[in-house]
Design an enzyme around this catalytic site. Structure first.
Site, PDB file in Angstrom:
ATOM      1  N   HIS A 271       0.836  -1.207   0.000  1.00  0.00           N
ATOM      2  CA  HIS A 271       0.000   0.000   0.000  1.00  0.00           C
ATOM      3  C   HIS A 271       0.869   1.255   0.000  1.00  0.00           C
ATOM      4  O   HIS A 271       0.535   2.244  -0.654  1.00  0.00           O
ATOM      5  CB  HIS A 271      -0.919  -0.020   1.218  1.00  0.00           C
ATOM      6  CG  HIS A 271      -1.960   1.051   1.204  1.00  0.00           C
ATOM      7  ND1 HIS A 271      -2.897   1.173   0.202  1.00  0.00           N
ATOM      8  CD2 HIS A 271      -2.209   2.065   2.074  1.00  0.00           C
ATOM      9  CE1 HIS A 271      -3.686   2.207   0.454  1.00  0.00           C
ATOM     10  NE2 HIS A 271      -3.284   2.763   1.578  1.00  0.00           N
TER      11      HIS A 271
ATOM     12  N   LYS B  33      -9.415  13.890  -3.667  1.00  0.00           N
ATOM     13  CA  LYS B  33     -10.379  13.300  -2.741  1.00  0.00           C
ATOM     14  C   LYS B  33     -10.004  13.606  -1.307  1.00  0.00           C
ATOM     15  O   LYS B  33      -8.865  13.977  -1.002  1.00  0.00           O
ATOM     16  CB  LYS B  33     -10.458  11.785  -2.941  1.00  0.00           C
ATOM     17  CG  LYS B  33      -9.223  11.011  -2.462  1.00  0.00           C
ATOM     18  CD  LYS B  33      -9.381   9.520  -2.687  1.00  0.00           C
ATOM     19  CE  LYS B  33      -8.196   8.750  -2.103  1.00  0.00           C
ATOM     20  NZ  LYS B  33      -8.300   7.304  -2.341  1.00  0.00           N
TER      21      LYS B  33
ATOM     22  N   GLY C 182     -14.930  -1.153  -2.753  1.00  0.00           N
ATOM     23  CA  GLY C 182     -15.246  -0.533  -4.035  1.00  0.00           C
ATOM     24  C   GLY C 182     -15.751   0.889  -3.932  1.00  0.00           C
ATOM     25  O   GLY C 182     -16.083   1.507  -4.950  1.00  0.00           O
TER      26      GLY C 182
ATOM     27  N   THR D  25     -14.144   3.728  -3.115  1.00  0.00           N
ATOM     28  CA  THR D  25     -13.245   4.704  -3.730  1.00  0.00           C
ATOM     29  C   THR D  25     -13.380   4.694  -5.243  1.00  0.00           C
ATOM     30  O   THR D  25     -13.563   5.740  -5.874  1.00  0.00           O
ATOM     31  CB  THR D  25     -11.785   4.400  -3.339  1.00  0.00           C
ATOM     32  OG1 THR D  25     -11.655   4.455  -1.920  1.00  0.00           O
ATOM     33  CG2 THR D  25     -10.837   5.407  -3.965  1.00  0.00           C
TER      34      THR D  25
END
Length: 327
Positions: free
Chosen positions: A139, A203, A237, A239
């Site tokens: 990540h 975002k 899901g 994002t």
């Protein structure tokens, strides 16, 4: 073709698999032309895990493959117990092969009194007896520094971009990063796809609510283009669904989603099936059961990459060479 040295030394390489994703382990073993070492693995009545290998592991170069889907803690603990058993059985070297690194999203403290669980996982692996880690698309890159030993951080990019190039030739594309923090990775994707332009989603995330992201606006030109929306993983899901909606609103002609890890926690399958994406491409770093599948989903095998990495480590070759210097 395997080298002469590989054939002579093959008895020293042993591949072990946890119970989370045995299909992937069998695929890797097939690529390596060997078998997965048999073992007894079971739970006692109270949930404690027991593992015992059926053959001697003394002096072997051990590779312990375990993915960590839900329940994450069970499969992580099983891998730790397997590593401990190998250490106590006098394995010469133990490599933890973790295609999907657990707790990777907890890689730093966002606020006070929070853990850094990704570091804790690395410490647990080291304490259990792991000498080395192989993982795929962390990540964040900084997790490599949490483990006191070599970490081979493999990339699924070549597999995913190769599929897109073969299946979408001569397409007017733009690579879209889900946030500004992954723009550097998006640049590599753009280069791999032949120099296509980039865009990203601005975002914000509510730190108090897990899996809750608010997509605000698209930065870049997407109108009339096929957007390749990339990420390291797809969990619920939320994002990518928000991003797809923004891209459609900005005039994108099509949206392809590409991610290495298909976590696909509910309601991901329903969300992705109904949001008008042309295709969702993931790899099999995690098991993807029938209940998680939907018509637009394509699953590519990461087994050849893992097998090549294991082979390179065993032969003391260059793992970085598998990525032309990008690993």
């Amino acid at each position: 073709m395997l080298s002469h040295d590989w054939t002579d030394n093959r008895k020293n390489l042993m591949l072990f698999s946890g119970r989370a994703h045995p299909e992937l382990a069998e695929q890797v073993a097939k690529e390596l032309d060997m078998h997965v070492t048999t073992q007894d693995a079971r739970e006692f009545a109270n949930g404690e895990i027991f593992v015992r290998f059926h053959e001697s592991v003394r002096g072997c170069d051990a590779f312990v493959l375990q993915s960590c889907p839900a329940p994450v803690n069970t499969w992580l603990m099983e891998q730790l117990i397997m590593i401990d058993a190998l250490k106590r059985g006098s394995a010469k070297r133990i490599t933890a092969v973790i295609p999907f690194y657990p707790y990777a999203r907890q890689d730093k403290k966002h606020r006070g009194r929070e853990p850094i669980s990704a570091r804790l996982v690395a410490d647990l692996l080291k304490t259990a007896g792991a000498d080395r880690i192989v993982t795929v698309d962390l990540h964040t890159d900084q997790i490599q520094g949490f483990f006191d030993g070599p970490v081979d951080h493999m990339r699924g990019q070549n597999l995913l971009t190769g599929y897109i190039k073969n299946n979408y030739p001569d397409t007017n594309m733009v690579v879209v990063s889900p946030d500004s923090g992954r723009v550097r990775i998006a640049e590599k994707w753009g280069d791999a796809l032949g120099g296509v332009p980039l865009a990203f989603i601005h975002k914000t995330r509510d730190l108090r609510v897990p899996n809750q992201v608010v997509s605000n606006r698209v930065v870049g030109e997407v109108e009339g283009r096929t957007c390749v929306l990339i990420d390291d993983m797809i969990d619920t899901g939320g994002t990518v669904a928000g991003a797809v909606q923004l891209l459609r609103n900005d005039g994108a002609s099509d949206v392809i989603i590409a991610a290495t890890h298909g976590v696909l926690s509910p309601p991901a399958a329903e969300r992705l099936a109904q949001y008008g994406t042309r295709e969702v491409i993931v790899t099999n770093t995690l098991p993807i059961g029938e209940e998680k599948r939907f018509p637009q989903l394509t699953v590519l095998s990461i087994a050849p990459l893992l097998a090549s990495t294991i082979r390179a480590i065993f032969e003391n070759g260059s793992v970085t060479g598998l990525f032309d210097g990008e690993a």
